[in-house]
Design a protein around this motif. Structure first.
Motif, PDB file in Angstrom:
ATOM      1  N   GLY A 213       0.799  -1.221   0.000  1.00 25.77           N
ATOM      2  CA  GLY A 213       0.000   0.000   0.000  1.00 25.77           C
ATOM      3  C   GLY A 213       0.830   1.268   0.000  1.00 25.77           C
ATOM      4  O   GLY A 213       0.321   2.348  -0.267  1.00 25.77           O
ATOM      5  N   ASP A 214       2.124   1.165   0.301  1.00 25.63           N
ATOM      6  CA  ASP A 214       3.013   2.322   0.244  1.00 25.63           C
ATOM      7  C   ASP A 214       3.046   2.831  -1.199  1.00 25.63           C
ATOM      8  O   ASP A 214       3.078   2.054  -2.147  1.00 25.63           O
ATOM      9  N   GLU A 215       3.056   4.146  -1.363  1.00 23.03           N
ATOM     10  CA  GLU A 215       2.994   4.740  -2.702  1.00 23.03           C
ATOM     11  C   GLU A 215       4.131   4.270  -3.606  1.00 23.03           C
ATOM     12  O   GLU A 215       3.922   3.950  -4.773  1.00 23.03           O
ATOM     13  N   SER A 216       5.353   4.200  -3.080  1.00 20.57           N
ATOM     14  CA  SER A 216       6.477   3.761  -3.914  1.00 20.57           C
ATOM     15  C   SER A 216       6.321   2.297  -4.305  1.00 20.57           C
ATOM     16  O   SER A 216       6.682   1.908  -5.417  1.00 20.57           O
ATOM     17  N   CYS A 217       5.775   1.484  -3.407  1.00 19.03           N
ATOM     18  CA  CYS A 217       5.551   0.069  -3.729  1.00 19.03           C
ATOM     19  C   CYS A 217       4.453  -0.081  -4.775  1.00 19.03           C
ATOM     20  O   CYS A 217       4.555  -0.928  -5.662  1.00 19.03           O
ATOM     21  N   ALA A 218       3.421   0.736  -4.676  1.00 14.57           N
ATOM     22  CA  ALA A 218       2.333   0.678  -5.651  1.00 14.57           C
ATOM     23  C   ALA A 218       2.858   1.010  -7.049  1.00 14.57           C
ATOM     24  O   ALA A 218       2.501   0.349  -8.028  1.00 14.57           O
ATOM     25  N   GLU A 219       3.727   2.003  -7.133  1.00 15.60           N
ATOM     26  CA  GLU A 219       4.313   2.373  -8.424  1.00 15.60           C
ATOM     27  C   GLU A 219       5.167   1.225  -8.976  1.00 15.60           C
ATOM     28  O   GLU A 219       5.087   0.874 -10.151  1.00 15.60           O
ATOM     29  N   MET A 220       5.984   0.621  -8.103  1.00 16.39           N
ATOM     30  CA  MET A 220       6.835  -0.486  -8.524  1.00 16.39           C
ATOM     31  C   MET A 220       5.980  -1.678  -8.963  1.00 16.39           C
ATOM     32  O   MET A 220       6.262  -2.306  -9.978  1.00 16.39           O
ATOM     33  N   LEU A 221       4.920  -1.981  -8.223  1.00 13.87           N
ATOM     34  CA  LEU A 221       4.026  -3.082  -8.595  1.00 13.87           C
ATOM     35  C   LEU A 221       3.397  -2.837  -9.955  1.00 13.87           C
ATOM     36  O   LEU A 221       3.213  -3.766 -10.737  1.00 13.87           O
ATOM     37  N   GLY A 222       3.064  -1.592 -10.245  1.00 12.14           N
ATOM     38  CA  GLY A 222       2.520  -1.254 -11.555  1.00 12.14           C
ATOM     39  C   GLY A 222       3.510  -1.562 -12.673  1.00 12.14           C
ATOM     40  O   GLY A 222       3.130  -2.102 -13.716  1.00 12.14           O
ATOM     41  N   ARG A 223       4.773  -1.238 -12.447  1.00 12.13           N
ATOM     42  CA  ARG A 223       5.803  -1.533 -13.457  1.00 12.13           C
ATOM     43  C   ARG A 223       6.012  -3.038 -13.602  1.00 12.13           C
ATOM     44  O   ARG A 223       6.174  -3.547 -14.715  1.00 12.13           O
ATOM     45  N   ILE A 224       6.010  -3.775 -12.480  1.00 11.29           N
ATOM     46  CA  ILE A 224       6.165  -5.230 -12.535  1.00 11.29           C
ATOM     47  C   ILE A 224       4.979  -5.850 -13.271  1.00 11.29           C
ATOM     48  O   ILE A 224       5.153  -6.713 -14.139  1.00 11.29           O
ATOM     49  N   ASP A 225       3.766  -5.410 -12.916  1.00  7.64           N
ATOM     50  CA  ASP A 225       2.564  -5.937 -13.554  1.00  7.64           C
ATOM     51  C   ASP A 225       2.616  -5.721 -15.069  1.00  7.64           C
ATOM     52  O   ASP A 225       2.324  -6.630 -15.841  1.00  7.64           O
ATOM     53  N   ASP A 226       3.025  -4.537 -15.481  1.00  7.17           N
ATOM     54  CA  ASP A 226       3.136  -4.234 -16.907  1.00  7.17           C
ATOM     55  C   ASP A 226       4.149  -5.148 -17.584  1.00  7.17           C
ATOM     56  O   ASP A 226       3.905  -5.688 -18.659  1.00  7.17           O
ATOM     57  N   ALA A 227       5.316  -5.353 -16.949  1.00  8.94           N
ATOM     58  CA  ALA A 227       6.355  -6.223 -17.522  1.00  8.94           C
ATOM     59  C   ALA A 227       5.849  -7.642 -17.675  1.00  8.94           C
ATOM     60  O   ALA A 227       6.087  -8.299 -18.708  1.00  8.94           O
ATOM     61  N   ILE A 228       5.149  -8.144 -16.672  1.00 10.36           N
ATOM     62  CA  ILE A 228       4.668  -9.521 -16.711  1.00 10.36           C
ATOM     63  C   ILE A 228       3.532  -9.667 -17.721  1.00 10.36           C
ATOM     64  O   ILE A 228       3.493 -10.631 -18.495  1.00 10.36           O
ATOM     65  N   ARG A 229       2.614  -8.722 -17.735  1.00 10.33           N
ATOM     66  CA  ARG A 229       1.497  -8.793 -18.680  1.00 10.33           C
ATOM     67  C   ARG A 229       1.971  -8.751 -20.134  1.00 10.33           C
ATOM     68  O   ARG A 229       1.312  -9.263 -21.026  1.00 10.33           O
TER      69      ARG A 229
END
Length: 172
Positions: free
Chosen positions: A151-167
């Motif tokens: 839920g931390d803002e920096s983690c949310a941003e990183m998760l978005g980048r990971i999700d995009d890479a995996i998708r």
């Protein structure tokens, strides 16, 4: 041992793993290989001060004769991956990409060695030709994050980048 390839082109790193998947991580991630139960596992850690670790395993599954074929085997794998009976799991989805690949995704809260963690899980799979006909080729990703960071803002941003890479991962 798997055939891992790592190359840095531009703002990220192209990762090829076990002749099954190719994807692009953001720049600066540390790449390593762990072994779990005799199986090589790709591990990818974001640059400090970010927390968490992305793990990757792959598989190529020959469908059983009574399974309904490779597409049915792939769909069954995706549905099992999201753990429908596990109360720790949530946010489950199974989708098809325009190229025919399947993406399954879930989130799970666990306790690992006394630490509360949140695990984000992805399976990307596709039917691929093989010497024996066709196989279900899958890449299974898990991003483990300390629960207090979820839920931390920096983690949310990183998760978005990971999700995009995996998708956008290419199943080979």
């Amino acid at each position: 041992m798997a055939d891992e390839t790592y190359s840095g082109n531009g703002p990220g790193s192209d990762i090829g793993w076990s002749d099954t998947v190719r994807f692009r991580l953001p720049a600066g991630w540390a790449v390593d290989v762990e072994e779990h139960e005799g199986q090589p596992v790709g591990t990818f850690r974001p640059p400090p001060p970010a927390a968490g670790v992305l793990r990757l395993v792959t598989d190529r599954v020959v469908p059983r004769p009574d399974s309904g074929g490779t597409a049915a085997t792939l769909q069954e794998m995706a549905l099992r991956f999201v753990r429908p009976q596990d109360p720790r799991a949530g946010d489950r989805t199974v989708e098809s990409r325009a190229d025919g690949a399947v993406i399954a995704q879930a989130m799970m809260r666990t306790e690992e060695e006394g630490r509360a963690e949140t695990h984000y899980l992805w399976l990307v799979g596709a039917e691929r030709p093989d010497a024996a006909g066709s196989v279900a080729a899958v890449a299974m990703f898990s991003f483990a994050l300390p629960d207090l960071m979820d839920g931390d803002e920096s983690c949310a941003e990183m998760l978005g980048r990971i999700d995009d890479a995996i998708r956008n991962a290419e199943i080979l």
